[in-house]
Design a protein around this motif. Structure first.
Motif, PDB file in Angstrom:
ATOM      1  N   PRO A  69     -19.357  10.119  23.420  1.00 52.60           N
ATOM      2  CA  PRO A  69     -18.128   9.376  23.659  1.00 52.60           C
ATOM      3  C   PRO A  69     -18.106   7.962  23.126  1.00 52.60           C
ATOM      4  O   PRO A  69     -17.059   7.437  22.792  1.00 52.60           O
ATOM      5  N   ARG A  72     -17.441   6.024  17.501  1.00 51.07           N
ATOM      6  CA  ARG A  72     -16.262   6.378  16.720  1.00 51.07           C
ATOM      7  C   ARG A  72     -16.673   6.307  15.251  1.00 51.07           C
ATOM      8  O   ARG A  72     -16.519   5.283  14.588  1.00 51.07           O
ATOM      9  N   ASP A 193     -15.855   8.001  28.477  1.00 44.86           N
ATOM     10  CA  ASP A 193     -14.736   8.577  27.741  1.00 44.86           C
ATOM     11  C   ASP A 193     -14.146   9.711  28.567  1.00 44.86           C
ATOM     12  O   ASP A 193     -14.847  10.649  28.938  1.00 44.86           O
ATOM     13  N   ARG A 194     -12.864   9.627  28.846  1.00 39.48           N
ATOM     14  CA  ARG A 194     -12.212  10.658  29.661  1.00 39.48           C
ATOM     15  C   ARG A 194     -12.261  12.028  28.993  1.00 39.48           C
ATOM     16  O   ARG A 194     -12.234  13.058  29.665  1.00 39.48           O
ATOM     17  N   ALA A 195     -12.332  12.056  27.649  1.00 43.82           N
ATOM     18  CA  ALA A 195     -12.316  13.332  26.944  1.00 43.82           C
ATOM     19  C   ALA A 195     -13.653  14.068  27.048  1.00 43.82           C
ATOM     20  O   ALA A 195     -13.707  15.280  26.843  1.00 43.82           O
ATOM     21  N   ASP A 196     -14.721  13.343  27.356  1.00 41.59           N
ATOM     22  CA  ASP A 196     -16.038  13.969  27.469  1.00 41.59           C
ATOM     23  C   ASP A 196     -16.316  14.282  28.931  1.00 41.59           C
ATOM     24  O   ASP A 196     -17.048  13.573  29.620  1.00 41.59           O
ATOM     25  N   TYR A 200     -18.973  12.654  31.758  1.00 41.92           N
ATOM     26  CA  TYR A 200     -18.341  11.991  32.905  1.00 41.92           C
ATOM     27  C   TYR A 200     -18.845  12.591  34.217  1.00 41.92           C
ATOM     28  O   TYR A 200     -19.219  11.863  35.149  1.00 41.92           O
ATOM     29  N   ASP A 222      -5.312   5.508  29.600  1.00 43.76           N
ATOM     30  CA  ASP A 222      -6.277   4.952  28.663  1.00 43.76           C
ATOM     31  C   ASP A 222      -7.393   5.963  28.426  1.00 43.76           C
ATOM     32  O   ASP A 222      -7.726   6.762  29.304  1.00 43.76           O
ATOM     33  N   SER A 223      -8.008   5.912  27.227  1.00 49.63           N
ATOM     34  CA  SER A 223      -9.020   6.914  26.871  1.00 49.63           C
ATOM     35  C   SER A 223     -10.356   6.702  27.564  1.00 49.63           C
ATOM     36  O   SER A 223     -11.176   7.608  27.607  1.00 49.63           O
ATOM     37  N   ARG A 224     -10.610   5.505  28.084  1.00 48.71           N
ATOM     38  CA  ARG A 224     -11.886   5.229  28.727  1.00 48.71           C
ATOM     39  C   ARG A 224     -11.681   4.655  30.126  1.00 48.71           C
ATOM     40  O   ARG A 224     -10.602   4.153  30.439  1.00 48.71           O
ATOM     41  N   CYS A 225     -12.715   4.735  30.929  1.00 49.84           N
ATOM     42  CA  CYS A 225     -12.640   4.148  32.263  1.00 49.84           C
ATOM     43  C   CYS A 225     -13.964   3.462  32.579  1.00 49.84           C
ATOM     44  O   CYS A 225     -15.022   3.814  32.040  1.00 49.84           O
TER      45      CYS A 225
END
Length: 230
Positions: A69, A72, A193-196, A200, A222-225
């Protein structure tokens, strides 16, 4: 990953860190049913050692990360290459520390089986991955004193993510505890990363938690927290 500080209602301090494994830990053959520390020991690498073993660390990333995550990478650069490039820059930050776990390979050589790294976040305007955009005011006030410690990555095998996550001897827990123990009194933070979803969930199982949604500025889209560790 986070610790908490007295005097801030939003951030309560957990008990003192437990004992961590010392540099003279010896790797012994793993026996069925024994805790991970029986077969792996944790130690820091110097800057020169990080540079010398960069290839091994990049291979570890490829072997352990479900979706990586934090990186990039440009379209012409794989995640391992991007990771090594980023790490080569971070290793020069004041207070940077990288820990590895090693086990003895079939030929008796020491093999890196996990790593974690981080560094103090200073108040000089140099921020990690836009971290300042996620920090509530109560945490931002810690940066001038060097009491905020960013943990960039915890790279561990899948078994560490899925087995015995709540045990003190879980390898990921040992790594994150050691990083914070070596920076006494610091509050650990990381961005997820919220997508991973796999990473998480693993972070939550190792004791990380999200701050209340009202405590940080980014929206739920948002994409991250921001995660903190008690």
């Amino acid at each position: 990953m986070t610790a908490r500080i007295p005097g801030h209602p939003e951030i309560t301090r957990a008990g003192p860190p437990g004992p961590h494994w010392t540099l003279d830990e010896e790797a012994r053959p793993r026996r069925l049913g024994t805790p991970p520390q029986e077969g792996e020991f944790v130690r820091p690498l110097t800057r020169r050692q990080v540079e010398d073993r960069m290839g091994e660390l990049g291979a570890l990333l490829s072997r352990t990360s479900s979706c990586d995550p934090g990186i990039r990478a440009p379209s012409n650069q794989d995640s391992g290459t991007a990771f090594r490039k980023r790490l080569a820059g971070l290793v020069r930050r004041p207070g940077f520390e990288l820990l590895v776990a090693e086990e003895v390979g079939a030929a008796g050589e020491k093999v890196i089986s996990a790593c974690a790294y981080g560094f103090p976040v200073s108040g000089d305007g140099t921020w990690w991955r836009g971290l300042d955009g996620y920090l509530p005011e109560v945490l931002s006030r810690l940066t001038p004193s060097g009491k905020l410690f960013a943990i960039g990555d915890i790279l561990v095998e899948r078994r560490v993510r899925t087995q015995d996550q709540s045990r003190d001897w879980n390898l990921a827990r040992r790594l994150q505890k050691r990083l914070l123990a070596d920076h006494a009194g610091a509050l650990g933070v990381t961005l997820a990363d919220r997508a991973d979803a796999d990473t998480y969930r693993a972070l939550l199982s190792w004791g990380w938690r999200r701050l209340p949604t009202t405590a940080s500025r980014p929206s739920r889209f948002d994409s991250r927290c921001l995660l903190v560790l008690d």
